[in-house]
Design a protein around this motif. Sequence first.
Motif, PDB file in Angstrom:
ATOM      1  N   LYS A  33      -8.640  33.301  92.154  1.00 48.04           N
ATOM      2  CA  LYS A  33      -8.132  34.016  93.317  1.00 48.04           C
ATOM      3  C   LYS A  33      -9.248  34.775  94.030  1.00 48.04           C
ATOM      4  N   VAL A  34     -10.202  35.319  93.235  1.00 46.47           N
ATOM      5  CA  VAL A  34     -11.308  36.064  93.846  1.00 46.47           C
ATOM      6  C   VAL A  34     -12.118  35.154  94.759  1.00 46.47           C
ATOM      7  N   LEU A  35     -12.400  33.934  94.304  1.00 44.54           N
ATOM      8  CA  LEU A  35     -13.188  33.000  95.107  1.00 44.54           C
ATOM      9  C   LEU A  35     -12.338  32.222  96.096  1.00 44.54           C
ATOM     10  N   GLY A  36     -11.010  32.278  95.938  1.00 45.03           N
ATOM     11  CA  GLY A  36     -10.141  31.584  96.871  1.00 45.03           C
ATOM     12  C   GLY A  36     -10.139  30.086  96.705  1.00 45.03           C
ATOM     13  N   VAL A  37     -10.229  29.610  95.446  1.00 39.97           N
ATOM     14  CA  VAL A  37     -10.232  28.173  95.174  1.00 39.97           C
ATOM     15  C   VAL A  37      -9.113  27.863  94.191  1.00 39.97           C
ATOM     16  N   ALA A  44     -18.918  21.853  93.447  1.00 45.10           N
ATOM     17  CA  ALA A  44     -19.439  21.964  94.816  1.00 45.10           C
ATOM     18  C   ALA A  44     -18.573  22.903  95.645  1.00 45.10           C
ATOM     19  N   GLU A  45     -17.211  22.801  95.472  1.00 48.39           N
ATOM     20  CA  GLU A  45     -16.306  23.682  96.214  1.00 48.39           C
ATOM     21  C   GLU A  45     -16.447  25.129  95.760  1.00 48.39           C
ATOM     22  N   ILE A  46     -16.621  25.325  94.455  1.00 45.94           N
ATOM     23  CA  ILE A  46     -16.793  26.682  93.919  1.00 45.94           C
ATOM     24  C   ILE A  46     -18.086  27.303  94.447  1.00 45.94           C
ATOM     25  N   LYS A  47     -19.150  26.528  94.441  1.00 45.00           N
ATOM     26  CA  LYS A  47     -20.439  27.042  94.909  1.00 45.00           C
ATOM     27  C   LYS A  47     -20.386  27.368  96.401  1.00 45.00           C
ATOM     28  N   LYS A  48     -19.713  26.506  97.178  1.00 44.22           N
ATOM     29  CA  LYS A  48     -19.599  26.737  98.617  1.00 44.22           C
ATOM     30  C   LYS A  48     -18.809  28.015  98.897  1.00 44.22           C
ATOM     31  N   ALA A  49     -17.700  28.194  98.169  1.00 42.95           N
ATOM     32  CA  ALA A  49     -16.888  29.401  98.356  1.00 42.95           C
ATOM     33  C   ALA A  49     -17.663  30.646  97.949  1.00 42.95           C
ATOM     34  N   TYR A  50     -18.420  30.546  96.864  1.00 45.55           N
ATOM     35  CA  TYR A  50     -19.204  31.704  96.398  1.00 45.55           C
ATOM     36  C   TYR A  50     -20.250  32.110  97.444  1.00 45.55           C
ATOM     37  N   LYS A  51     -20.981  31.146  97.996  1.00 46.10           N
ATOM     38  CA  LYS A  51     -22.015  31.467  98.978  1.00 46.10           C
ATOM     39  C   LYS A  51     -21.416  32.129 100.215  1.00 46.10           C
ATOM     40  N   HIS A  52     -20.259  31.607 100.645  1.00 44.18           N
ATOM     41  CA  HIS A  52     -19.615  32.174 101.826  1.00 44.18           C
ATOM     42  C   HIS A  52     -19.190  33.628 101.575  1.00 44.18           C
ATOM     43  N   LEU A  53     -18.538  33.870 100.422  1.00 41.29           N
ATOM     44  CA  LEU A  53     -18.067  35.221 100.124  1.00 41.29           C
ATOM     45  C   LEU A  53     -19.223  36.174  99.832  1.00 41.29           C
ATOM     46  N   ALA A  54     -20.295  35.665  99.180  1.00 37.04           N
ATOM     47  CA  ALA A  54     -21.441  36.523  98.861  1.00 37.04           C
ATOM     48  C   ALA A  54     -22.119  37.012 100.133  1.00 37.04           C
ATOM     49  N   ARG A  55     -22.234  36.130 101.124  1.00 35.88           N
ATOM     50  CA  ARG A  55     -22.814  36.552 102.399  1.00 35.88           C
ATOM     51  C   ARG A  55     -21.926  37.580 103.106  1.00 35.88           C
ATOM     52  N   GLU A  56     -20.602  37.368 102.986  1.00 34.70           N
ATOM     53  CA  GLU A  56     -19.671  38.249 103.688  1.00 34.70           C
ATOM     54  C   GLU A  56     -19.613  39.639 103.059  1.00 34.70           C
ATOM     55  N   TRP A  57     -19.670  39.723 101.719  1.00 35.69           N
ATOM     56  CA  TRP A  57     -19.465  40.997 101.025  1.00 35.69           C
ATOM     57  C   TRP A  57     -20.742  41.605 100.472  1.00 35.69           C
ATOM     58  N   HIS A  58     -21.889  41.079 100.841  1.00 40.29           N
ATOM     59  CA  HIS A  58     -23.135  41.660 100.337  1.00 40.29           C
ATOM     60  C   HIS A  58     -23.241  43.112 100.826  1.00 40.29           C
ATOM     61  N   MET A  70     -16.366  44.514  95.377  1.00 35.97           N
ATOM     62  CA  MET A  70     -15.933  43.151  95.670  1.00 35.97           C
ATOM     63  C   MET A  70     -17.053  42.155  95.409  1.00 35.97           C
ATOM     64  N   PHE A  71     -18.274  42.548  95.760  1.00 37.95           N
ATOM     65  CA  PHE A  71     -19.403  41.644  95.526  1.00 37.95           C
ATOM     66  C   PHE A  71     -19.619  41.418  94.026  1.00 37.95           C
ATOM     67  N   ILE A  72     -19.422  42.460  93.231  1.00 41.28           N
ATOM     68  CA  ILE A  72     -19.564  42.321  91.775  1.00 41.28           C
ATOM     69  C   ILE A  72     -18.510  41.357  91.236  1.00 41.28           C
ATOM     70  N   LYS A  73     -17.272  41.498  91.721  1.00 39.83           N
ATOM     71  CA  LYS A  73     -16.212  40.580  91.272  1.00 39.83           C
ATOM     72  C   LYS A  73     -16.528  39.137  91.671  1.00 39.83           C
ATOM     73  N   ILE A  74     -17.055  38.950  92.872  1.00 41.75           N
ATOM     74  CA  ILE A  74     -17.399  37.600  93.339  1.00 41.75           C
ATOM     75  C   ILE A  74     -18.489  37.001  92.458  1.00 41.75           C
ATOM     76  N   SER A  75     -19.526  37.790  92.158  1.00 36.68           N
ATOM     77  CA  SER A  75     -20.629  37.300  91.324  1.00 36.68           C
ATOM     78  C   SER A  75     -20.143  36.971  89.921  1.00 36.68           C
ATOM     79  N   LYS A  76     -19.283  37.846  89.350  1.00 38.08           N
ATOM     80  CA  LYS A  76     -18.780  37.595  87.999  1.00 38.08           C
ATOM     81  C   LYS A  76     -17.865  36.379  87.975  1.00 38.08           C
ATOM     82  N   SER A  77     -17.095  36.211  89.006  1.00 33.01           N
ATOM     83  CA  SER A  77     -16.212  35.043  89.067  1.00 33.01           C
ATOM     84  C   SER A  77     -17.016  33.760  89.128  1.00 33.01           C
ATOM     85  N   TYR A  78     -18.072  33.778  89.908  1.00 38.50           N
ATOM     86  CA  TYR A  78     -18.901  32.571  89.990  1.00 38.50           C
ATOM     87  C   TYR A  78     -19.614  32.313  88.668  1.00 38.50           C
TER      88      TYR A  78
END
Length: 748
Positions: A33-37, A44-58, A70-78
């Motif tokens: 849910k954190v990565l939205g996948v 490939a889909e997980i990595k794409k979602a992570y890069k998009h969210l990491a740029r948005e929430w940096h 939020m960025f910590i949750k995104i990084s841990k989820s990935y």
Amino acid sequence: VTKAQLYFLVTFILFVLLAEQLVKASSEYDPYKVLGVSRSASQAEIKKAYKHLAREWHPDKNKDPGAEDMFIKISKSYEILSNEERRANFDRYGQMDENQPFGQSQHQGFRSFHNSFYFDESFFHFPRSRDFADSKYLLHHAQYNSVVLPDSHRRPYLIKVTSEWCFACIHIEPVWRETVQELEPLGVGIGIVDLGYERRLASQLGAHRAPSIIGLVNGRVTFFHQAVVREHLRQFVEDLLPQRLVEKITDNNYLPFLSNWHVENKPSVLLFDQVPVVPLLYKLTAFAFKDYVRFGYVDQGETSSTQLLRQFNINTYAPTMLLFKENTEKPADIIQARGMKRQIMDEFVSNNKFLQVPRLVNQQLFDELCPIKQFHRRRKYCVLLITGEDQAFVPGNKAFLDFASANSKDVLRFAYVYQRQQLPLCQALFHNQATLSPQVVILERRSQAGKVLYRSVTGGWNGSEEDKHHLHEQLELLQKDPAYLSSDTTLPELNNEMAPMFLIQWMNAAYDYILQLYDDFLYSNWREMMPILSLIFSALFILFGTVIIQAFSRPPKKDFVEVTELTDITYTSNLVKLRPGHINVVLVLTDSSKNALLRKFAKEVFSFSGTQTLHFSFLNADKHSHWMPSLLASTPDAAQNLGLSDDDEESSDYTGHVLALNGYKKYFCLFRPVFTGDDPSDASFSSDASLSSASRRKSRSRATSLEVHHKLDRLGLWMERLMEGTLPRLRVPAWPSLDATMNTSTES
């Protein structure tokens, strides 16, 4: 109820409440849910979602108060979903590894101890392992500059900057340990800098806070700015390596790749493996041997490599390395192993890093191929073919390669040079005598200064069987008697044929600086960026400041020659009181010849008018007719040096004479007019003392038919001799007065 029972009851209640909180925290957290996948999403889909969210929430770009969490949750989820084992554990048990529920590591107190690092452990959890960061990783200033910095041209370094009381450093320790254990066996250099004890080294690296993670490749420092996750650190190291270290090889391009050994002067290695991307191990090996070997990678799973697999009979169940030298149809060496280790690959490439007959293109290759004789080692001789690049030399070069392949011995090293590219070397061996045909020289290096013992094989080399037999006999004699090398010389350092042009070097350096500036601007590392900005602005200030100062201070270049007339007023300042080192060039003329001679005089001396120590004047003989006779009469050696007689001094026409007067040192040089007649080939300096009086009278009679400006035809050559200081100097005790009515002299 006893106290013991009451204590047990309270402990049990607290344990139940804590377990409920842990279960609740674990159930609330879902990395999908954190990565939205979806749970079936690909990597490939997980990595794409992570890069998009990491740029948005940096946090550096998103100013929302909850951006950091939020960025910590995104990084841990990935981190969980990018690892198949952790992902499987979470899908089955809601855990991040085999025995640790995710809730245990997800304490509510997420903290950021550094604006570039994000950690996932409690502030009070201290998994510190001092034995891990032992002395073998600690770097010192001298060690860094003498060992690590040069070695960074062969392998990348991952350096952690830490300090004694750094809690954030403690939190990244487990990730750092795992990363080191993974990357060090692959050939990545590891270093640790203690900020408290090595401030000088930390300042050199540009690291002013702990923790910091730095990458070092080719002497260039790059900072790591992402979340401290093992996958990120691995990708960071891979990104440090230059591009195109390993070329992708298929059935369509393998022949040009292998055939390029003649241009690159390097063997070629083909790596066969099942994975679609080049493994980091292969890239690191290619980086270590980039100066010696070219690397290509073949994906055995692609249909475009079927012909390659069939032609070289590759076993698709194990990684394979084929090494090719001059023969592109048959590999010179082969290695195959299921668990390809770095040590095995290094040994394989090290034993084959030279061609059978390499071309000497720089001094480094010469030193490695033909080492200097050591007393405790066996002699090594270098058999050198001096040849050309044209197509006519190809058969002889091929015959030399065949001979070297058939006579390979440990004490013999075969090589060749192009005479045009290494002309100083050839001149030293053949004593400046040009060699039109290929020659073979046997030599032994004796000292670092370039001293060699050598012998040239008589008869040259054209590749015939007779030449091969003769060379073989010469080598046999050398094996029996080392004194066979009877000549000695000192070789110059070889030209570096592979050195990039200055413009390319400058562009590469500029590219590195631009990347550094971009990196610092992106992450606002102003303190680390200040030295580079200071250097750039200082260089620009010096450049433009110098140009502006020169533009305002330098007098404008004149397109004419300023010639001053010597009169009673200007005589003292232009001659008698002339500054030391300055010379006044004076033209003697008359009223009738003034215009013609001045135009010719200006034309001849124009190229010398920019010299600050030269001044130009003219003297009117009609007004001051007695000055020239007085000057020559006061010069003791004038008659002897110039071939003048008493009659000449009384009746000479001094029109067209030019004098270079040094007022401070009291000497002058004299240019006497050129009388060419109708034939310019009769031109001569009238200042030459070899002309007799009769010859000069004859010349004067012929000059009556000439235009007067021809008298200065060779003044330009005389001026060149004046600047060189090769003209005879006539000393005078004192300068004569310009006033014709006075017989006295003016002292300077």
